[in-house]
Write an enzyme that holds these catalytic residues in place. Structure first.
Site, PDB file in Angstrom:
ATOM      1  N   ASP A  70       5.921   0.300   3.056  1.00  0.00           N
ATOM      2  CA  ASP A  70       6.274  -0.958   3.709  1.00  0.00           C
ATOM      3  C   ASP A  70       5.775  -2.133   2.852  1.00  0.00           C
ATOM      4  OD1 ASP A  70       3.571  -0.883   4.043  1.00  0.00           O
ATOM      5  OD2 ASP A  70       3.624  -0.527   6.200  1.00  0.00           O
TER       6      ASP A  70
ATOM      7  N   ASP B 128       0.808  -1.223   0.000  1.00  0.00           N
ATOM      8  CA  ASP B 128       0.000   0.000   0.000  1.00  0.00           C
ATOM      9  C   ASP B 128       0.841   1.273   0.000  1.00  0.00           C
ATOM     10  OD1 ASP B 128       0.736  -0.505   2.801  1.00  0.00           O
ATOM     11  OD2 ASP B 128      -0.551   1.206   3.230  1.00  0.00           O
TER      12      ASP B 128
ATOM     13  N   TYR C 167      -4.949   0.193   9.690  1.00  0.00           N
ATOM     14  CA  TYR C 167      -6.139   0.528   8.904  1.00  0.00           C
ATOM     15  C   TYR C 167      -7.403   0.129   9.650  1.00  0.00           C
ATOM     16  CZ  TYR C 167      -3.297   1.912   4.902  1.00  0.00           C
ATOM     17  OH  TYR C 167      -2.435   2.565   4.070  1.00  0.00           O
TER      18      TYR C 167
ATOM     19  N   GLU D  86       5.765   9.788   3.110  1.00  0.00           N
ATOM     20  CA  GLU D  86       5.301   8.474   2.658  1.00  0.00           C
ATOM     21  C   GLU D  86       4.168   8.669   1.647  1.00  0.00           C
ATOM     22  OE1 GLU D  86       4.110   5.735   5.747  1.00  0.00           O
ATOM     23  OE2 GLU D  86       4.516   4.002   4.451  1.00  0.00           O
TER      24      GLU D  86
END
Ligand code: NAG
Ligand code: NAG
Length: 520
Positions: free
Chosen positions: A92, A89, A241, A490
């Site tokens: 990572d 996603d 999440y 990120e």
């Protein structure tokens, strides 16, 4: 070149009555000195490269992002299921089902609305490939009607290591939802993604389209019948999440996409009958994200109103629409009172929160552009917000302003789309990009070695993760280009996904304007 089944095309024919008015405003937008324009076709091309950089699994022969190689080739093996493929996603290597599915839904929506423009820019095939990389994985992950694999790897273990995906030594345990461990949000979003993608594939690959639809229908039934929040069933997703908004929005969202894909009245009835119960017409909300889908549902419901055959549901659809317009007005800062509007940075960027704020910018730019189209389709001169009437042109201009900010029209002159323009983030918080390419140096790089030798380095990343939209600047338009500053540096797949269609449309409008320039 493939042409897609476009549901709401912009009037591009000169026979259309609105053409001249619209053209004038496009002319206006693209010639006003305060609104610079960028090379949107370049941005479009780059945005689609990003999805190749995020690929997990065995990379295909035509992989264009060549600093990446195969990874995660035993995903699911311990659980006896083939979970090779799909997307990482962000920076990572966990494969998180919920944001992956939302990414695919938004990519599909981009093609459904703006596929003609994407095709015109020569990028339709890449856009379709980006969707298929996700849907191929969802097919594998949905191993029986009431079982869906939700996640591979876990955030805690993953975050102890700074490694290239090709070297990964962290746990690849897979986690699932099923009848005893429900996850209506995850099942709903995955159903939405597969239903939306089935529309994309309808003409070009009808067999695949049917297959996706079949999975989508089963997943929706599973999610609706066995209700629960997936983070209650899959504990490892907590802190990463968590579905804060619960699963009600995803159930409506899934039903809406299934209706769009099938025109089956049962799904429409679900959306209408559960409008109140599932929060579809109760929530006034200023955020549209991987977690909170209400604004998206409300805009889709508004689109239905444009079709006469939905007149009998006018009452409920109007209520959806009114909440959708609340969201749109909040983006334009035209609701009454600060708490009913989004905040903005002094440079004019939507500002929701400090961690990965850009996701809200790209999703907001997407829905406002869609709403501009919708008003034009209805031949409505304006949208009535509490503080002001807002014209379709203003909505389009607003959407463009957010995109232009992303591409470099901002106080730092920084493009937040990596690899675009002369100045962009060079220390993106991304394991693979920040370590020498596996193709160049196959020597194993261990878990902490990555932290010692690469993470802490002040050098730019050796690999440019082109097309990634990073978290972006703070509330004051400031940005600190440091690898450790993950809130800002990120990127996530769902940040870029809504931009694909917008870039294509802005590219079209810009070229249209060049034509107009000659005729004026
Ligand atoms: C936009 O970018 C593309 C790809 O880099 C390039 O070929 C094209 O010439 C650029 N267009 C303009 C108007 O600069
Ligand atoms: C951004 O660009 C403008 C116009 O070229 C220039 O005036 C300004 O100083 C630049 N700002 C930064 C922070 O580089």
């Amino acid at each position: 070149m493939m042409m897609m089944n476009i549901r709401t095309p912009l009037p591009v024919s000169s026979h259309n009555c609105c053409f001249f008015i619209l053209s004038f405003f496009i002319f206006f937008i693209f010639t006003k000195s305060t609104t610079p324009s960028h090379n949107y076709s370049d941005a479009l091309t780059k945005s689609l490269l990003y999805f190749e950089a995020q690929r997990s699994g065995r990379l295909p022969y035509n992989q264009r992002v060549t600093w990446r190689d195969n990874s995660g080739l035993t995903d699911g093996l311990d659980q006896g299921v083939d979970l090779v493929g799909g997307y990482y996603d962000a920076g990572d290597h966990v494969k998180f089902g919920l944001p992956m599915a939302y990414t695919v839904t938004m990519l599909s929506w981009s093609i459904i609305e703006y596929g003609d423009y994407i095709a015109r820019a020569g990028e339709l095939e890449h856009a379709i490939e980006a969707i298929k990389w996700g849907t191929d994985y969802f097919i594998k992950a949905h191993t029986s009607p009431n079982v869906l694999w939700a996640e591979v790897g876990d955030g805690d273990t993953d975050h102890y290591c700074w490694q290239r995906p090709e070297d990964m030594t962290t746990s690849r345990q897979a986690y699932k939802i099923d009848e005893n461990n429900p996850g209506s949000d995850l099942a709903g979003e995955t159903a939405a993604a597969m239903a939306a993608a089935s529309i994309v594939f309808k003409k070009t690959n009808p067999h695949y389209s049917h297959l996706l639809l079949h999975h989508a229908q089963q997943l929706f039934e599973f999610g609706d019948k066995y209700r629960g929040k997936y983070d209650e069933s899959v504990g490892v997703v907590k802190n990463y999440y968590t579905s804060v908004s619960g699963y009600k929005d995803e159930l409506l969202w899934a039903a809406m996409w299934l209706y769009k894909a099938t025109e089956n009245q049962g799904y429409l009835s679900y959306v209408i009958d559960n409008a109140d119960l599932l929060g579809g017409i109760g929530w006034s909300i200023t955020e549209f994200s991987w977690d909170v889908k209400y604004a998206g549902i409300q805009v889709l419901a508004s689109q239905l109103l444009a079709d006469e055959k939905h007149t009998k549901h006018k009452d409920i659809l109007e209520q959806y629409k009114s909440k959708g317009e609340y969201y749109i007005c909040s983006c334009l800062n035209k609701n009454n009172g600060t708490k009913n509007n989004v905040r903005f940075t002094p440079g004019g960027l939507i500002y929701i929160r400090q961690w990965n704020n850009m996701q809200y910018v790209s999703s907001g730019a997407f829905l406002t552009m869609l709403y501009s189209d919708l008003l034009q389709k209805w031949k409505r001169k304006s949208l009535h917000c509490h503080e002001k009437e807002v014209t379709p042109q203003e909505l389009l201009e607003f959407s463009k302003s957010q995109v232009d900010y992303i591409l470099g029209s901002n106080p730092l002159n920084m493009s937040y789309l990596v690899g675009f323009g002369p100045k962009f983030p060079t220390r993106v918080h991304h394991r693979g990009a920040s370590i020498v390419s596996y193709k160049e140096n196959k020597g194993f790089i261990g878990c902490t070695q990555g932290y010692d030798n690469w993470y802490g380095s002040s050098d730019p990343n050796p690999n440019v993760v082109v097309g990634a939209l990073v978290g972006g600047p703070n509330h004051n338009d400031q940005f600190n280009d440091k690898r450790g500053n993950y809130m800002q540096t990120e990127a996530c797949t769902y940040n870029t996904a809504p931009l694909v269609g917008i870039f294509a449309k802005l590219d079209y409008l810009k070229n249209e304007n060049e034509v107009l320039h000659f005729s004026y």
